[in-house]
Design a protein around this motif. Structure first.
Motif, PDB file in Angstrom:
ATOM      1  N   PHE A 105       2.851 -10.607  -1.314  1.00 17.48           N
ATOM      2  CA  PHE A 105       4.236 -11.067  -1.271  1.00 17.48           C
ATOM      3  C   PHE A 105       5.261  -9.955  -1.396  1.00 17.48           C
ATOM      4  CE2 PHE A 105       2.451 -11.504  -5.468  1.00 17.48           C
ATOM      5  CZ  PHE A 105       3.373 -10.869  -6.288  1.00 17.48           C
ATOM      6  N   CYS A 106       4.828  -8.738  -1.608  1.00 19.33           N
ATOM      7  CA  CYS A 106       5.774  -7.626  -1.705  1.00 19.33           C
ATOM      8  C   CYS A 106       5.060  -6.327  -1.369  1.00 19.33           C
ATOM      9  CB  CYS A 106       6.340  -7.549  -3.135  1.00 19.33           C
ATOM     10  SG  CYS A 106       7.543  -6.216  -3.374  1.00 19.33           S
ATOM     11  N   VAL A 107       5.690  -5.509  -0.554  1.00 19.82           N
ATOM     12  CA  VAL A 107       5.192  -4.173  -0.232  1.00 19.82           C
ATOM     13  C   VAL A 107       6.378  -3.228  -0.334  1.00 19.82           C
ATOM     14  CG1 VAL A 107       4.087  -2.688   1.485  1.00 19.82           C
ATOM     15  CG2 VAL A 107       3.447  -5.107   1.339  1.00 19.82           C
ATOM     16  N   ARG A 108       6.282  -2.244  -1.224  1.00 16.28           N
ATOM     17  CA  ARG A 108       7.391  -1.295  -1.417  1.00 16.28           C
ATOM     18  C   ARG A 108       6.867   0.129  -1.436  1.00 16.28           C
ATOM     19  NH1 ARG A 108      11.121  -2.625  -6.398  1.00 16.28           N
ATOM     20  NH2 ARG A 108      12.176  -0.881  -5.444  1.00 16.28           N
ATOM     21  N   VAL A 109       7.616   1.017  -0.788  1.00 17.15           N
ATOM     22  CA  VAL A 109       7.298   2.443  -0.796  1.00 17.15           C
ATOM     23  C   VAL A 109       8.532   3.176  -1.303  1.00 17.15           C
ATOM     24  CG1 VAL A 109       6.642   4.445   0.597  1.00 17.15           C
ATOM     25  CG2 VAL A 109       5.630   2.202   1.077  1.00 17.15           C
ATOM     26  N   ARG A 110       8.325   4.100  -2.216  1.00 19.46           N
ATOM     27  CA  ARG A 110       9.448   4.850  -2.793  1.00 19.46           C
ATOM     28  C   ARG A 110      10.103   5.749  -1.751  1.00 19.46           C
ATOM     29  NH1 ARG A 110       7.442   8.162  -7.747  1.00 19.46           N
ATOM     30  NH2 ARG A 110       9.636   8.723  -7.848  1.00 19.46           N
ATOM     31  N   PRO A 111      11.430   5.938  -1.885  1.00 22.47           N
ATOM     32  CA  PRO A 111      12.101   6.923  -1.024  1.00 22.47           C
ATOM     33  C   PRO A 111      11.407   8.281  -1.184  1.00 22.47           C
ATOM     34  CG  PRO A 111      13.708   5.670  -2.300  1.00 22.47           C
ATOM     35  CD  PRO A 111      12.349   5.306  -2.836  1.00 22.47           C
ATOM     36  N   GLY A 112      11.331   9.002  -0.117  1.00 20.37           N
ATOM     37  CA  GLY A 112      10.652  10.291  -0.136  1.00 20.37           C
ATOM     38  C   GLY A 112       9.198  10.196   0.284  1.00 20.37           C
ATOM     39  N   PHE A 113       8.651   8.975   0.281  1.00 19.09           N
ATOM     40  CA  PHE A 113       7.261   8.766   0.682  1.00 19.09           C
ATOM     41  C   PHE A 113       7.161   7.887   1.926  1.00 19.09           C
ATOM     42  CE2 PHE A 113       7.107   9.663  -3.845  1.00 19.09           C
ATOM     43  CZ  PHE A 113       6.090  10.599  -3.917  1.00 19.09           C
ATOM     44  N   ARG A 114       8.292   7.427   2.418  1.00 17.52           N
ATOM     45  CA  ARG A 114       8.293   6.513   3.557  1.00 17.52           C
ATOM     46  C   ARG A 114       7.956   7.250   4.852  1.00 17.52           C
ATOM     47  NH1 ARG A 114      13.595   3.817   1.045  1.00 17.52           N
ATOM     48  NH2 ARG A 114      12.504   2.528  -0.481  1.00 17.52           N
ATOM     49  N   GLY A 115       7.441   6.499   5.822  1.00 17.98           N
ATOM     50  CA  GLY A 115       7.114   7.073   7.122  1.00 17.98           C
ATOM     51  C   GLY A 115       5.791   7.812   7.139  1.00 17.98           C
ATOM     52  N   ARG A 116       4.957   7.595   6.128  1.00 20.57           N
ATOM     53  CA  ARG A 116       3.662   8.292   6.034  1.00 20.57           C
ATOM     54  C   ARG A 116       2.468   7.347   6.139  1.00 20.57           C
ATOM     55  NH1 ARG A 116       4.539  12.336   0.892  1.00 20.57           N
ATOM     56  NH2 ARG A 116       6.640  13.025   1.415  1.00 20.57           N
ATOM     57  N   GLY A 117       2.719   6.073   6.459  1.00 21.29           N
ATOM     58  CA  GLY A 117       1.619   5.119   6.562  1.00 21.29           C
ATOM     59  C   GLY A 117       1.184   4.531   5.231  1.00 21.29           C
ATOM     60  N   ILE A 118       1.979   4.717   4.195  1.00 22.06           N
ATOM     61  CA  ILE A 118       1.604   4.223   2.870  1.00 22.06           C
ATOM     62  C   ILE A 118       1.631   2.709   2.821  1.00 22.06           C
ATOM     63  CG2 ILE A 118       2.319   4.185   0.436  1.00 22.06           C
ATOM     64  CD1 ILE A 118       2.983   7.188   0.770  1.00 22.06           C
ATOM     65  N   SER A 119       2.557   2.065   3.538  1.00 22.52           N
ATOM     66  CA  SER A 119       2.588   0.594   3.556  1.00 22.52           C
ATOM     67  C   SER A 119       1.264   0.022   4.048  1.00 22.52           C
ATOM     68  CB  SER A 119       3.729   0.085   4.447  1.00 22.52           C
ATOM     69  OG  SER A 119       4.965   0.364   3.880  1.00 22.52           O
ATOM     70  N   LEU A 120       0.724   0.596   5.100  1.00 22.92           N
ATOM     71  CA  LEU A 120      -0.554   0.134   5.627  1.00 22.92           C
ATOM     72  C   LEU A 120      -1.660   0.335   4.598  1.00 22.92           C
ATOM     73  CD1 LEU A 120      -2.307  -1.018   7.875  1.00 22.92           C
ATOM     74  CD2 LEU A 120      -2.449   1.295   8.832  1.00 22.92           C
ATOM     75  N   ARG A 121      -1.665   1.463   3.946  1.00 20.69           N
ATOM     76  CA  ARG A 121      -2.678   1.734   2.903  1.00 20.69           C
ATOM     77  C   ARG A 121      -2.544   0.738   1.761  1.00 20.69           C
ATOM     78  NH1 ARG A 121      -5.055   6.743   2.512  1.00 20.69           N
ATOM     79  NH2 ARG A 121      -6.397   5.571   1.104  1.00 20.69           N
ATOM     80  N   LEU A 122      -1.308   0.366   1.396  1.00 25.56           N
ATOM     81  CA  LEU A 122      -1.097  -0.625   0.338  1.00 25.56           C
ATOM     82  C   LEU A 122      -1.654  -1.989   0.743  1.00 25.56           C
ATOM     83  CD1 LEU A 122       2.495   0.391  -0.714  1.00 25.56           C
ATOM     84  CD2 LEU A 122       0.521   0.276  -2.270  1.00 25.56           C
ATOM     85  N   VAL A 123      -1.389  -2.400   1.985  1.00 31.71           N
ATOM     86  CA  VAL A 123      -1.914  -3.682   2.465  1.00 31.71           C
ATOM     87  C   VAL A 123      -3.439  -3.649   2.426  1.00 31.71           C
ATOM     88  CG1 VAL A 123      -2.129  -5.193   4.484  1.00 31.71           C
ATOM     89  CG2 VAL A 123       0.115  -4.281   3.827  1.00 31.71           C
ATOM     90  N   GLU A 124      -4.031  -2.577   2.897  1.00 33.90           N
ATOM     91  CA  GLU A 124      -5.493  -2.460   2.879  1.00 33.90           C
ATOM     92  C   GLU A 124      -6.031  -2.502   1.452  1.00 33.90           C
ATOM     93  OE1 GLU A 124      -5.831   0.209   6.976  1.00 33.90           O
ATOM     94  OE2 GLU A 124      -5.811   1.218   5.026  1.00 33.90           O
ATOM     95  N   GLY A 125      -5.339  -1.841   0.524  1.00 31.42           N
ATOM     96  CA  GLY A 125      -5.761  -1.852  -0.878  1.00 31.42           C
ATOM     97  C   GLY A 125      -5.628  -3.230  -1.501  1.00 31.42           C
ATOM     98  N   ALA A 126      -4.564  -3.952  -1.159  1.00 32.78           N
ATOM     99  CA  ALA A 126      -4.384  -5.317  -1.664  1.00 32.78           C
ATOM    100  C   ALA A 126      -5.488  -6.224  -1.138  1.00 32.78           C
ATOM    101  CB  ALA A 126      -2.995  -5.838  -1.279  1.00 32.78           C
ATOM    102  N   VAL A 127      -5.845  -6.044   0.115  1.00 36.66           N
ATOM    103  CA  VAL A 127      -6.945  -6.822   0.700  1.00 36.66           C
ATOM    104  C   VAL A 127      -8.238  -6.548  -0.070  1.00 36.66           C
ATOM    105  CG1 VAL A 127      -8.444  -7.031   2.740  1.00 36.66           C
ATOM    106  CG2 VAL A 127      -5.941  -7.076   2.997  1.00 36.66           C
ATOM    107  N   GLU A 128      -8.497  -5.297  -0.382  1.00 40.48           N
ATOM    108  CA  GLU A 128      -9.718  -4.952  -1.120  1.00 40.48           C
ATOM    109  C   GLU A 128      -9.718  -5.549  -2.521  1.00 40.48           C
ATOM    110  OE1 GLU A 128     -12.547  -3.874   0.156  1.00 40.48           O
ATOM    111  OE2 GLU A 128     -11.356  -4.069   1.987  1.00 40.48           O
ATOM    112  N   LEU A 129      -8.549  -5.583  -3.180  1.00 39.99           N
ATOM    113  CA  LEU A 129      -8.457  -6.216  -4.495  1.00 39.99           C
ATOM    114  C   LEU A 129      -8.810  -7.698  -4.377  1.00 39.99           C
ATOM    115  CD1 LEU A 129      -7.747  -6.241  -7.507  1.00 39.99           C
ATOM    116  CD2 LEU A 129      -5.362  -6.610  -6.840  1.00 39.99           C
TER     117      LEU A 129
END
Length: 191
Positions: A105-129
């Protein structure tokens, strides 16, 4: 880039992502607006919100996942069983079926880290959890922005494209709109 996604069990790291920036007594979201019922959400003010999240981090099942970029907290994704979330009672987002899915229900990436594919990694990590907890599928209700820019304040629900990149498929339309865009139900079966 060395991005690692781990269960959100360290409260200090969750606070880095979700807590108030300057005033510890400020009433900020703490990613509770879409986790708890409306009455509970309204009753939690100031530091009570952070204390509620601290308790969530101590549970057997954490409230989400955190991304770390070379050891620094870079992002957050909130996930829980859909039945435990307000979306389960939504009048605009109908359940697709009775499957006990988990919902991002929420995906957030801190400023300075955006545009690096971290959102996708977060979704994948949430799926694994969710998978580690026996979830049969994971859902999300992102905006279908058709490639148009989404206001960052409202982008926390994610975009259809993000979830498609993670292997989710569109399983239903909704009557919900965020930032002027319709929201759709995306699902990834885990069976």
């Amino acid at each position: 880039m060395a991005v690692e996604v781990r269960p959100a069990t360290r409260f200090a790291d969750v606070a880095t992502m979700l807590g108030p920036r300057k005033d510890p007594d400020a009433t900020v979201c703490w990613c509770l607006s879409h986790r708890v019922d409306s009455a509970t959400n309204k009753s939690l003010v100031g530091r009570e919100r952070g204390e509620y999240v601290r308790r969530l981090c101590r549970r057997k099942v954490p409230p989400g996942v955190l991304a770390y970029d070379d050891g620094e907290v870079a992002g957050w994704a909130g996930i829980a069983p859909r039945a435990d979330l307000p979306v389960a009672r939504s009048t605009k987002i109908d359940a697709v079926d009775d499957l006990p899915v988990w919902s991002i229900f929420c995906v957030r990436v801190r400023p300075g880290f955006r545009g690096r594919g971290i959102s996708l990694r977060l979704v994948e990590g949430a799926v694994e959890l969710a998978r580690s907890q026996g979830a049969p599928a994971v859902e999300a209700v992102p905006v279908d922005n058709q490639g148009k820019k989404v206001d960052l304040t409202m982008a926390f629900v994610g975009t259809r494209g993000l979830f498609e990149s993670a292997g989710f498929t569109n399983v239903a339309d909704t009557r919900s709109v965020t930032a002027g865009f319709p929201r759709v139900v995306m699902r990834l079966p885990l069976g």
